[in-house]
Design a protein around this motif. Structure first.
Motif, PDB file in Angstrom:
ATOM      1  N   UNK A  32       0.764  -1.144  -0.012  1.00  0.00           N
ATOM      2  CA  UNK A  32      -0.191  -0.175   0.008  1.00  0.00           C
ATOM      3  C   UNK A  32       0.901   1.305  -0.060  1.00  0.00           C
ATOM      4  N   UNK A  33       2.005   1.197  -0.384  1.00  0.00           N
ATOM      5  CA  UNK A  33       2.952   2.375  -0.103  1.00  0.00           C
ATOM      6  C   UNK A  33       2.854   3.121  -1.489  1.00  0.00           C
ATOM      7  N   UNK A  34       2.186   4.474  -1.535  1.00  0.00           N
ATOM      8  CA  UNK A  34       2.252   4.934  -2.812  1.00  0.00           C
ATOM      9  C   UNK A  34       3.127   6.129  -2.989  1.00  0.00           C
ATOM     10  N   UNK A  35       4.164   6.353  -1.998  1.00  0.00           N
ATOM     11  CA  UNK A  35       5.381   7.191  -1.998  1.00  0.00           C
ATOM     12  C   UNK A  35       6.382   6.914  -1.335  1.00  0.00           C
ATOM     13  N   UNK A  97      -9.641  11.035  -4.855  1.00  0.00           N
ATOM     14  CA  UNK A  97      -9.172  12.725  -4.655  1.00  0.00           C
ATOM     15  C   UNK A  97      -8.816  13.255  -3.275  1.00  0.00           C
ATOM     16  N   UNK A  98      -9.108  12.237  -2.186  1.00  0.00           N
ATOM     17  CA  UNK A  98      -8.815  12.920  -1.060  1.00  0.00           C
ATOM     18  C   UNK A  98      -7.453  12.466  -0.583  1.00  0.00           C
ATOM     19  N   UNK A  99      -6.788  11.564  -1.511  1.00  0.00           N
ATOM     20  CA  UNK A  99      -5.260  11.280  -1.170  1.00  0.00           C
ATOM     21  C   UNK A  99      -4.304  12.377  -1.393  1.00  0.00           C
ATOM     22  N   UNK A 100      -3.168  12.608  -0.613  1.00  0.00           N
ATOM     23  CA  UNK A 100      -2.428  13.785  -0.921  1.00  0.00           C
ATOM     24  C   UNK A 100      -1.457  13.293  -1.942  1.00  0.00           C
ATOM     25  N   UNK A 101      -1.372  12.002  -2.597  1.00  0.00           N
ATOM     26  CA  UNK A 101      -0.688  11.536  -3.716  1.00  0.00           C
ATOM     27  C   UNK A 101      -1.430  11.568  -4.790  1.00  0.00           C
ATOM     28  N   UNK A 102      -2.956  12.114  -4.828  1.00  0.00           N
ATOM     29  CA  UNK A 102      -3.593  12.200  -6.040  1.00  0.00           C
ATOM     30  C   UNK A 102      -3.364  13.127  -7.135  1.00  0.00           C
ATOM     31  N   UNK A 106      -6.938  10.560  -9.236  1.00  0.00           N
ATOM     32  CA  UNK A 106      -6.191   9.303  -9.315  1.00  0.00           C
ATOM     33  C   UNK A 106      -4.901   9.064  -8.577  1.00  0.00           C
ATOM     34  N   UNK A 107      -4.841   8.112  -7.807  1.00  0.00           N
ATOM     35  CA  UNK A 107      -3.641   7.717  -7.185  1.00  0.00           C
ATOM     36  C   UNK A 107      -3.165   6.216  -7.821  1.00  0.00           C
ATOM     37  N   UNK A 108      -1.507   6.526  -8.080  1.00  0.00           N
ATOM     38  CA  UNK A 108      -0.751   5.548  -8.652  1.00  0.00           C
ATOM     39  C   UNK A 108      -0.545   4.316  -7.364  1.00  0.00           C
ATOM     40  N   UNK A 109      -0.984   3.142  -7.608  1.00  0.00           N
ATOM     41  CA  UNK A 109      -0.991   2.303  -6.279  1.00  0.00           C
ATOM     42  C   UNK A 109       0.189   1.202  -6.627  1.00  0.00           C
ATOM     43  N   UNK A 110       1.017   0.565  -5.795  1.00  0.00           N
ATOM     44  CA  UNK A 110       1.867  -0.540  -6.435  1.00  0.00           C
ATOM     45  C   UNK A 110       1.463  -1.781  -7.123  1.00  0.00           C
ATOM     46  N   UNK A 111       2.359  -2.264  -7.819  1.00  0.00           N
ATOM     47  CA  UNK A 111       1.914  -3.448  -8.753  1.00  0.00           C
ATOM     48  C   UNK A 111       2.317  -4.571  -7.830  1.00  0.00           C
ATOM     49  N   UNK A 112       1.875  -4.672  -6.696  1.00  0.00           N
ATOM     50  CA  UNK A 112       2.082  -5.776  -5.687  1.00  0.00           C
ATOM     51  C   UNK A 112       0.651  -6.604  -5.857  1.00  0.00           C
ATOM     52  N   UNK A 113       1.158  -7.733  -6.354  1.00  0.00           N
ATOM     53  CA  UNK A 113      -0.321  -8.709  -6.295  1.00  0.00           C
ATOM     54  C   UNK A 113      -0.249  -9.620  -5.119  1.00  0.00           C
ATOM     55  N   UNK A 114      -1.112  -9.289  -4.166  1.00  0.00           N
ATOM     56  CA  UNK A 114      -1.116 -10.328  -2.947  1.00  0.00           C
ATOM     57  C   UNK A 114      -1.078 -11.782  -3.079  1.00  0.00           C
TER      58      UNK A 114
END
Length: 149
Positions: A32-35, A97-102, A106-114
């Motif tokens: 869940x690390x976006x930054x 839109x509420x994310x500071x990384x948006x 849109x927020x880009x999230x990691x490509x980690x498939x659990x």
């Protein structure tokens, strides 16, 4: 091969699989690390293995075994981690839109498939256990051989 070859091979497998499990744990921890310090979301890492000393062909091993029947003339083997690379699969875009990384909502999230990480973790764990079993068998054979002498 010397008397300790099988233990050395198993030990290299143990070390490589331990590193693989550590990388998987890092991937899951950063799912869940976006930054990141490098900027942008976390990208999962992939562990690449290779045979110690390269992979000899069957013909060369067979030829060495014919010329040196005592030990087969085969170098000690094993496995090692050749590299740890970033997964280049696309990142996921999620509308938040509420994310500071948006950016534009849109927020880009990691490509980690659990699910994939968990399958890899089971594979690494089973490979680790197989190496433990092989190491224990080699140790038991060496102990028995010493007691016979």
């Amino acid at each position: 091969m010397n008397d300790w070859s099988s233990m050395n091979i198993s030990a290299s497998g143990l070390a490589a699989n331990q590193l693989w499990m550590n990388v998987i744990a890092n991937n899951i921890a950063n799912a869940n690390t976006t930054r990141t310090p490098q900027g942008g979301p976390y990208r999962s890492e992939i562990v690449n293995f290779q045979a110690v000393g390269g992979t000899p062909s069957f013909q060369s091993v067979y030829g060495q075994a014919l010329t040196s029947p005592n030990d087969g003339g085969v170098e000690d083997g094993g496995v090692e981690v050749s590299s740890i690379t970033e997964d280049t699969s696309p990142l996921q875009s999620v509308y938040d839109p509420s994310s500071p990384d948006a950016v534009n909502g849109y927020v880009q999230e990691p490509n980690v498939d659990i699910a994939t990480q968990m399958v890899d973790l089971v594979s690494a764990s089973r490979a680790y256990q197989a190496n433990v079993t092989a190491f224990d068998a080699a140790k038991e054979m060496a102990t028995t051989a010493l007691s016979i002498k």
